[in-house]
Design a protein around this motif. Structure first.
Motif, PDB file in Angstrom:
ATOM      1  N   GLY A 181      11.935  81.704  43.297  1.00  0.00           N
ATOM      2  CA  GLY A 181      10.645  81.479  43.932  1.00  0.00           C
ATOM      3  C   GLY A 181      10.454  80.039  44.346  1.00  0.00           C
ATOM      4  O   GLY A 181      11.331  79.188  44.180  1.00  0.00           O
ATOM      5  N   GLN A 182       9.284  79.778  44.855  1.00  0.00           N
ATOM      6  CA  GLN A 182       8.931  78.462  45.367  1.00  0.00           C
ATOM      7  C   GLN A 182       8.681  77.498  44.219  1.00  0.00           C
ATOM      8  O   GLN A 182       8.328  77.893  43.107  1.00  0.00           O
ATOM      9  N   GLY A 186       5.710  79.182  39.135  1.00  0.00           N
ATOM     10  CA  GLY A 186       5.724  79.674  37.770  1.00  0.00           C
ATOM     11  C   GLY A 186       7.044  80.240  37.292  1.00  0.00           C
ATOM     12  O   GLY A 186       7.069  81.026  36.343  1.00  0.00           O
ATOM     13  N   LYS A 187       8.161  79.825  37.875  1.00  0.00           N
ATOM     14  CA  LYS A 187       9.473  80.341  37.463  1.00  0.00           C
ATOM     15  C   LYS A 187       9.821  79.910  36.043  1.00  0.00           C
ATOM     16  O   LYS A 187      10.123  80.747  35.186  1.00  0.00           O
ATOM     17  N   SER A 188       9.816  78.611  35.808  1.00  0.00           N
ATOM     18  CA  SER A 188      10.219  78.102  34.493  1.00  0.00           C
ATOM     19  C   SER A 188       9.244  78.564  33.406  1.00  0.00           C
ATOM     20  O   SER A 188       9.661  78.836  32.268  1.00  0.00           O
ATOM     21  N   PHE A 189       7.978  78.679  33.735  1.00  0.00           N
ATOM     22  CA  PHE A 189       7.002  79.170  32.757  1.00  0.00           C
ATOM     23  C   PHE A 189       7.327  80.602  32.350  1.00  0.00           C
ATOM     24  O   PHE A 189       7.322  80.949  31.151  1.00  0.00           O
ATOM     25  N   THR A 283       6.774  68.377  37.695  1.00  0.00           N
ATOM     26  CA  THR A 283       8.049  68.479  36.974  1.00  0.00           C
ATOM     27  C   THR A 283       8.873  69.595  37.596  1.00  0.00           C
ATOM     28  O   THR A 283       9.153  70.609  36.963  1.00  0.00           O
ATOM     29  N   SER A 284       9.240  69.428  38.848  1.00  0.00           N
ATOM     30  CA  SER A 284      10.010  70.450  39.549  1.00  0.00           C
ATOM     31  C   SER A 284      11.457  70.451  39.076  1.00  0.00           C
ATOM     32  O   SER A 284      12.078  69.403  38.903  1.00  0.00           O
ATOM     33  N   SER A 285      12.004  71.650  38.845  1.00  0.00           N
ATOM     34  CA  SER A 285      13.407  71.786  38.447  1.00  0.00           C
ATOM     35  C   SER A 285      14.294  71.524  39.657  1.00  0.00           C
ATOM     36  O   SER A 285      14.227  72.238  40.645  1.00  0.00           O
ATOM     37  N   ARG A 286      15.124  70.503  39.561  1.00  0.00           N
ATOM     38  CA  ARG A 286      15.985  70.123  40.689  1.00  0.00           C
ATOM     39  C   ARG A 286      17.416  70.609  40.488  1.00  0.00           C
ATOM     40  O   ARG A 286      18.344  70.091  41.102  1.00  0.00           O
ATOM     41  N   ASP A 305      17.574  80.359  35.571  1.00  0.00           N
ATOM     42  CA  ASP A 305      16.358  79.762  36.114  1.00  0.00           C
ATOM     43  C   ASP A 305      16.768  78.948  37.338  1.00  0.00           C
ATOM     44  O   ASP A 305      17.278  77.831  37.224  1.00  0.00           O
ATOM     45  N   LEU A 306      16.585  79.542  38.500  1.00  0.00           N
ATOM     46  CA  LEU A 306      17.012  78.890  39.738  1.00  0.00           C
ATOM     47  C   LEU A 306      16.085  77.726  40.078  1.00  0.00           C
ATOM     48  O   LEU A 306      14.897  77.733  39.745  1.00  0.00           O
ATOM     49  N   ALA A 307      16.654  76.736  40.745  1.00  0.00           N
ATOM     50  CA  ALA A 307      15.850  75.593  41.180  1.00  0.00           C
ATOM     51  C   ALA A 307      14.808  76.042  42.187  1.00  0.00           C
ATOM     52  O   ALA A 307      15.018  77.005  42.937  1.00  0.00           O
ATOM     53  N   GLY A 308      13.688  75.350  42.201  1.00  0.00           N
ATOM     54  CA  GLY A 308      12.623  75.695  43.131  1.00  0.00           C
ATOM     55  C   GLY A 308      13.012  75.378  44.553  1.00  0.00           C
ATOM     56  O   GLY A 308      13.383  74.250  44.881  1.00  0.00           O
ATOM     57  N   SER A 309      12.970  76.390  45.408  1.00  0.00           N
ATOM     58  CA  SER A 309      13.245  76.165  46.823  1.00  0.00           C
ATOM     59  C   SER A 309      12.042  75.485  47.458  1.00  0.00           C
ATOM     60  O   SER A 309      10.897  75.689  47.044  1.00  0.00           O
ATOM     61  N   GLU A 310      12.286  74.690  48.500  1.00  0.00           N
ATOM     62  CA  GLU A 310      11.212  73.915  49.124  1.00  0.00           C
ATOM     63  C   GLU A 310      11.300  74.013  50.632  1.00  0.00           C
ATOM     64  O   GLU A 310      12.369  74.169  51.212  1.00  0.00           O
ATOM     65  N   ARG A 311      10.128  73.922  51.260  1.00  0.00           N
ATOM     66  CA  ARG A 311      10.050  73.829  52.713  1.00  0.00           C
ATOM     67  C   ARG A 311      10.109  72.360  53.130  1.00  0.00           C
ATOM     68  O   ARG A 311       9.887  71.454  52.330  1.00  0.00           O
TER      69      ARG A 311
END
Length: 445
Positions: A181-182, A186-189, A283-286, A305-311
């Motif tokens: 997800g973006q 709430g991925k890591s949560f 605290t974005s997962s990189r 837990d995939l890294a957050g994709s970004e626009r």
């Protein structure tokens, strides 16, 4: 000689008429229907050709869009999601709540979840090219199961992860759960909560006198992989094992005898993971974080837990290093999508060697009977509309159900008030309502 006749003076040129105070309009006569454009709007009202980006326009016309979403019956008319193919991954969607500080900024909810139909609807609020007329494009996505913002972590765990834990611990199978997800959705949560609930079940399923669970935690950032179970962060390489298995060369393997020890190991590894503040999350997962749990039964549980994709808009003010990280993250996610699509279609060859991430997950594609579930987390805010649509479209392609995506375009009445005229709602009569149609299958990569 005779005198010359007098010369005639030329006639004076006609005087120029003064310009009219109100020149006639060049616009076509108004329609017999409701006047979509007020008369003399160029004189008494603001210009409608001022260009704004989509996010700004949504805030400017927040009340109109919210009213259109509340009146919409699109979600109620959607058919239930059809069963997914046997070779596909389980597509699970979880919507996070709208936070209080977001509502104070003017954000509004554009994501609707129908748990009985396993459908998720995103209301995409847009402007026409004239920047005056508005419309909402309702897009409905299928899933295996969908959870609204009111569902607890326990409900998500019991419906998705608990059967996979039993399959790996009791039957010796391979189970993989991915969070996608973006950034800030709430991925890591969600992954932290599922890990906490799954640890207890894992040890309850172990036979008496077992040797415990072997744990490896690996971080993948770009083209590098390092061990998170050791403080030194040694480099890790992924080698092909026998029977389609995977060998982690350089990763420390720690044995956890009980649930408390396993929870401590995972918490220490989480603290060593690379994070960075972004415009969306402090605290974005990189990086991608992969947790391998090898069980005494011979099974293996992989939590990703995939890294957050970004626009691009979300990283406009990042440094060159942060932008490079974002490009590497999106590239690895694209490779993962190709592998998932190959598995969903039953292809004989899965291109898992395209990236380090897919190499680390090769057991998902090569071991017979391996189970995969992807949990897509979406943000409800209007600002994140495009990214929520891209996330859901991508996971539908992973599951091979992109043909079940439906959309419908609906014009939005506009509340106008010009030159003291009473406030009224106007709907452009020349834009017909379009019926049901299949949405394009090509999505964001």
């Amino acid at each position: 000689p005779p005198p010359e006749p007098p010369r005639q003076k030329p006639a004076p040129a006609p005087a120029r008429q003064p310009a009219a105070a109100n020149p006639p309009s060049r616009k076509p006569p108004p329609s017999s229907h409701v006047d979509a454009f007020p008369e003399h709007k160029e004189d008494t009202g603001p210009s409608t050709r001022k260009n704004f980006d989509k996010r700004t326009s949504r805030f400017q016309h927040r009340e109109e869009f919210m009213g259109a979403i509340q009146r919409s019956t699109f979600a109620a008319q959607l058919p239930p999601s059809a069963p997914l193919p046997g070779t596909a991954v389980q597509v699970v969607v979880r919507k996070r709540p709208l936070f209080g500080y977001e509502a104070q900024k003017g954000e509004f909810d554009v994501v609707e979840v129908d748990q009985s139909k396993a459908r998720v609807v995103v209301h995409n609020c847009l402007m026409h090219a004239d920047m005056y007329r508005m419309h909402v494009n309702h897009v409905g996505f299928p899933s295996t199961v969908a959870y609204s913002h009111s569902c607890s972590n326990t409900e998500v765990y019991s419906g998705v992860m608990q059967p996979m834990v039993v399959y790996a611990a009791s039957q010796g199978g391979h189970s993989t759960v991915l969070m996608y997800g973006q950034t800030g959705s709430g991925k890591s949560f969600t992954m932290s909560a599922l890990q906490e609930l799954g640890i207890a079940d894992l040890y309850r399923c172990l036979p008496p006198g077992s040797t415990g669970i072997r744990v490896c935690v690996v971080e993948i950032a770009g083209k590098e992989a390092r061990d998170l179970c050791s403080s030194g962060g040694r480099e890790v390489s992924f080698l092909d094992g026998g029977g389609g298995g995977l060998e982690l060369c350089g990763a420390a393997e720690v044995v956890a005898q009980d649930a408390t020890a396993l929870a401590t190991i995972l918490e220490q590894a989480k603290n060593r993971r690379r994070t960075q503040s972004t415009a969306v999350n402090a605290t974005s997962s990189r990086s991608h974080c992969l947790t391998y749990l090898t069980l005494p039964s011979g099974g293996r549980m992989i939590l990703v837990d995939l890294a957050g994709s970004e626009r691009k808009e979300d990283s406009a003010y990042h440094s060159a290093e942060r932008r490079r990280e974002g490009a590497e993250i999106n590239s690895s996610l694209h490779a993962l999508k190709e592998c998932m699509r190959a598995r969903a279609t039953g292809a004989s060859h899965v291109p898992y060697r395209q990236s380090l991430l897919t190499k680390a997950l090769r057991e998902c594609f090569t071991v017979p009977g391996a189970q995969i579930a992807v949990i897509a987390t979406v943000s409800p805010t209007a600002t994140d509309t495009e990214h929520s649509i891209c996330t859901l479209r991508t996971v539908c392609e992973w599951g091979g159900v992109e043909a079940q995506i439906l959309d419908h375009k609906e014009d939005v009445p506009r509340r106008t008030s010009w030159a003291g005229a009473p406030t009224r709602w106007t709907t452009p009569p020349w834009t017909p309502q379009r019926g049901w149609r299949l949405a394009p299958s090509s999505g964001w990569a």
